[in-house]
Write a protein that holds these residues in place. Sequence first.
Motif, PDB file in Angstrom:
ATOM      1  N   GLY A 264       0.780  -1.228   0.000  1.00  0.00           N
ATOM      2  CA  GLY A 264       0.000   0.000   0.000  1.00  0.00           C
ATOM      3  C   GLY A 264       0.810   1.275   0.000  1.00  0.00           C
ATOM      4  N   ARG A 265       2.130   1.162   0.015  1.00  0.00           N
ATOM      5  CA  ARG A 265       2.965   2.353   0.122  1.00  0.00           C
ATOM      6  C   ARG A 265       2.809   3.270  -1.089  1.00  0.00           C
ATOM      7  NH1 ARG A 265       9.031   1.325   1.887  1.00  0.00           N
ATOM      8  NH2 ARG A 265       7.892   0.733   3.781  1.00  0.00           N
ATOM      9  N   GLY A 266       2.657   2.692  -2.272  1.00  0.00           N
ATOM     10  CA  GLY A 266       2.509   3.515  -3.470  1.00  0.00           C
ATOM     11  C   GLY A 266       1.244   4.342  -3.462  1.00  0.00           C
ATOM     12  N   HIS A 267       0.168   3.777  -2.932  1.00  0.00           N
ATOM     13  CA  HIS A 267      -1.097   4.509  -2.855  1.00  0.00           C
ATOM     14  C   HIS A 267      -0.961   5.739  -1.953  1.00  0.00           C
ATOM     15  CE1 HIS A 267      -3.720   1.417  -4.806  1.00  0.00           C
ATOM     16  NE2 HIS A 267      -2.721   0.631  -4.443  1.00  0.00           N
ATOM     17  N   LEU A 268      -0.093   5.635  -0.952  1.00  0.00           N
ATOM     18  CA  LEU A 268       0.090   6.738  -0.009  1.00  0.00           C
ATOM     19  C   LEU A 268       1.121   7.751  -0.484  1.00  0.00           C
ATOM     20  CD1 LEU A 268       0.114   4.681   3.335  1.00  0.00           C
ATOM     21  CD2 LEU A 268      -1.791   5.990   2.356  1.00  0.00           C
ATOM     22  N   SER A 269       2.106   7.298  -1.248  1.00  0.00           N
ATOM     23  CA  SER A 269       3.219   8.185  -1.601  1.00  0.00           C
ATOM     24  C   SER A 269       2.957   9.010  -2.860  1.00  0.00           C
ATOM     25  CB  SER A 269       4.505   7.372  -1.788  1.00  0.00           C
ATOM     26  OG  SER A 269       4.384   6.470  -2.878  1.00  0.00           O
ATOM     27  N   LEU A 270       2.151   8.518  -3.773  1.00  0.00           N
ATOM     28  CA  LEU A 270       1.897   9.261  -5.008  1.00  0.00           C
ATOM     29  C   LEU A 270       0.960  10.427  -4.740  1.00  0.00           C
ATOM     30  CD1 LEU A 270       1.378   6.399  -7.639  1.00  0.00           C
ATOM     31  CD2 LEU A 270       3.330   7.963  -7.481  1.00  0.00           C
ATOM     32  N   GLU A 271       1.290  11.577  -5.299  1.00  0.00           N
ATOM     33  CA  GLU A 271       0.387  12.720  -5.168  1.00  0.00           C
ATOM     34  C   GLU A 271      -0.903  12.422  -5.924  1.00  0.00           C
ATOM     35  OE1 GLU A 271       1.676  15.955  -8.335  1.00  0.00           O
ATOM     36  OE2 GLU A 271       3.365  15.396  -7.038  1.00  0.00           O
ATOM     37  N   ALA A 272      -1.974  13.117  -5.586  1.00  0.00           N
ATOM     38  CA  ALA A 272      -3.322  12.769  -6.045  1.00  0.00           C
ATOM     39  C   ALA A 272      -3.441  12.682  -7.558  1.00  0.00           C
ATOM     40  CB  ALA A 272      -4.324  13.774  -5.486  1.00  0.00           C
ATOM     41  N   SER A 273      -2.861  13.652  -8.270  1.00  0.00           N
ATOM     42  CA  SER A 273      -2.993  13.665  -9.731  1.00  0.00           C
ATOM     43  C   SER A 273      -2.290  12.464 -10.363  1.00  0.00           C
ATOM     44  CB  SER A 273      -2.440  14.964 -10.305  1.00  0.00           C
ATOM     45  OG  SER A 273      -1.057  15.121  -9.984  1.00  0.00           O
ATOM     46  N   LYS A 274      -1.090  12.138  -9.848  1.00  0.00           N
ATOM     47  CA  LYS A 274      -0.357  10.987 -10.374  1.00  0.00           C
ATOM     48  C   LYS A 274      -1.084   9.684 -10.032  1.00  0.00           C
ATOM     49  CE  LYS A 274       4.245  13.097 -10.285  1.00  0.00           C
ATOM     50  NZ  LYS A 274       5.622  13.016  -9.733  1.00  0.00           N
ATOM     51  N   LEU A 275      -1.584   9.587  -8.816  1.00  0.00           N
ATOM     52  CA  LEU A 275      -2.302   8.388  -8.409  1.00  0.00           C
ATOM     53  C   LEU A 275      -3.511   8.151  -9.308  1.00  0.00           C
ATOM     54  CD1 LEU A 275      -2.719   6.045  -6.436  1.00  0.00           C
ATOM     55  CD2 LEU A 275      -3.950   7.633  -4.932  1.00  0.00           C
ATOM     56  N   ALA A 276      -4.243   9.211  -9.610  1.00  0.00           N
ATOM     57  CA  ALA A 276      -5.424   9.081 -10.465  1.00  0.00           C
ATOM     58  C   ALA A 276      -5.040   8.598 -11.855  1.00  0.00           C
ATOM     59  CB  ALA A 276      -6.165  10.409 -10.538  1.00  0.00           C
ATOM     60  N   ARG A 277      -3.953   9.158 -12.425  1.00  0.00           N
ATOM     61  CA  ARG A 277      -3.509   8.743 -13.760  1.00  0.00           C
ATOM     62  C   ARG A 277      -3.096   7.280 -13.762  1.00  0.00           C
ATOM     63  NH1 ARG A 277      -0.769  13.916 -14.247  1.00  0.00           N
ATOM     64  NH2 ARG A 277       1.158  12.927 -13.541  1.00  0.00           N
ATOM     65  N   VAL A 278      -2.307   6.892 -12.766  1.00  0.00           N
ATOM     66  CA  VAL A 278      -1.805   5.523 -12.704  1.00  0.00           C
ATOM     67  C   VAL A 278      -2.956   4.544 -12.527  1.00  0.00           C
ATOM     68  CG1 VAL A 278      -0.461   3.923 -11.280  1.00  0.00           C
ATOM     69  CG2 VAL A 278       0.505   6.153 -11.904  1.00  0.00           C
ATOM     70  N   GLN A 279      -3.892   4.849 -11.633  1.00  0.00           N
ATOM     71  CA  GLN A 279      -5.012   3.945 -11.409  1.00  0.00           C
ATOM     72  C   GLN A 279      -5.867   3.792 -12.659  1.00  0.00           C
ATOM     73  OE1 GLN A 279      -6.651   5.842  -7.844  1.00  0.00           O
ATOM     74  NE2 GLN A 279      -6.018   4.071  -6.625  1.00  0.00           N
ATOM     75  N   GLU A 280      -6.057   4.892 -13.384  1.00  0.00           N
ATOM     76  CA  GLU A 280      -6.846   4.815 -14.613  1.00  0.00           C
ATOM     77  C   GLU A 280      -6.161   3.925 -15.646  1.00  0.00           C
ATOM     78  OE1 GLU A 280      -8.878   7.754 -17.976  1.00  0.00           O
ATOM     79  OE2 GLU A 280      -7.543   8.579 -16.445  1.00  0.00           O
ATOM     80  N   MET A 281      -4.852   4.064 -15.771  1.00  0.00           N
ATOM     81  CA  MET A 281      -4.113   3.257 -16.742  1.00  0.00           C
ATOM     82  C   MET A 281      -4.103   1.776 -16.376  1.00  0.00           C
ATOM     83  SD  MET A 281      -0.719   5.492 -17.709  1.00  0.00           S
ATOM     84  CE  MET A 281      -0.127   4.182 -18.791  1.00  0.00           C
TER      85      MET A 281
END
Length: 283
Positions: free
Chosen positions: A255-272
């Motif tokens: 779960g560390r990546g979910h916490l460390s990525l800033e919101a905009s990057k997290l949204a892009r990565v999750q969508e991809m």
Amino acid sequence: MTRGEVIIIGAPRSGTNMLRDLLSSRPGVVTWPCDEINAVWRHGSRDHPTDEIPVDRADRRLQHYISSRFDRVRRRQGGHTVVEKTCANSLRVDYVAALLPRARFVLITRDGVDATASALARWNAPVDWSYTVRKARFVPPSDLAYSGLRFATNRVLWRGTSDTWTRSWGPRFDGIDEMLRSRSLDEVCAAQWRRCIERSYSALERLPCERVHRLRYEDFVRRPEDGLVELLRFLDLPTVDLESAVAGVSASSIGRGHLSLEASKLARVQEMLSPTLGQLGYV
């Protein structure tokens, strides 16, 4: 115990090092004294633009070459089983399987968001010279000049700006250079993970089930002793003295990546990654 080769397959930052170290700590199991041997696997295809080497390049000459390199490690270290992990092999499993027709494969998968965030940090890391020197020892002599020039261009002479990224780290998938010129680095890392997963899953499905063992990083680190028992049984290795072997395995990175990525990057990565994560049971 019959001799054999074990190839660990996984996208970058997915626990491949952990598995290799656990296996190579077992009696009779040996490995290379460096992290990855991509230059060895690319021998004969050094000028191929990516790590997605076509299976039809796996001719008898290369079969002999790869087998001889594994035999050398086995002979020098006195083992019966050689375990190897090079993350780029996740892009060319069918090629590796053709070069080593008796090898067994261990696939480890990790939540792509966590793996992407961890890979993002590695892309930005400075050159680790001790690691580089250890790997350079295993570059085929005929490829040394070419590999040295490629490394210098990619890692030493590279200069980046705020809106461009021209060097690469980790497995080079088809289309990576175009993405580096047009997409954000977090998107490139996400695409790298996705391509490694899709290519490895597709190729491993075509292999006999007795040659393939699959596990999830999260399940393994939560119950490492159970996971190691299953893996050793698959490889026909003794399941003894496991408690001390897994003492250093930790679940703290889940779960560390979910916490460390800033919101905009997290949204892009999750969508991809959402479709692929869904297929793996992560969403």
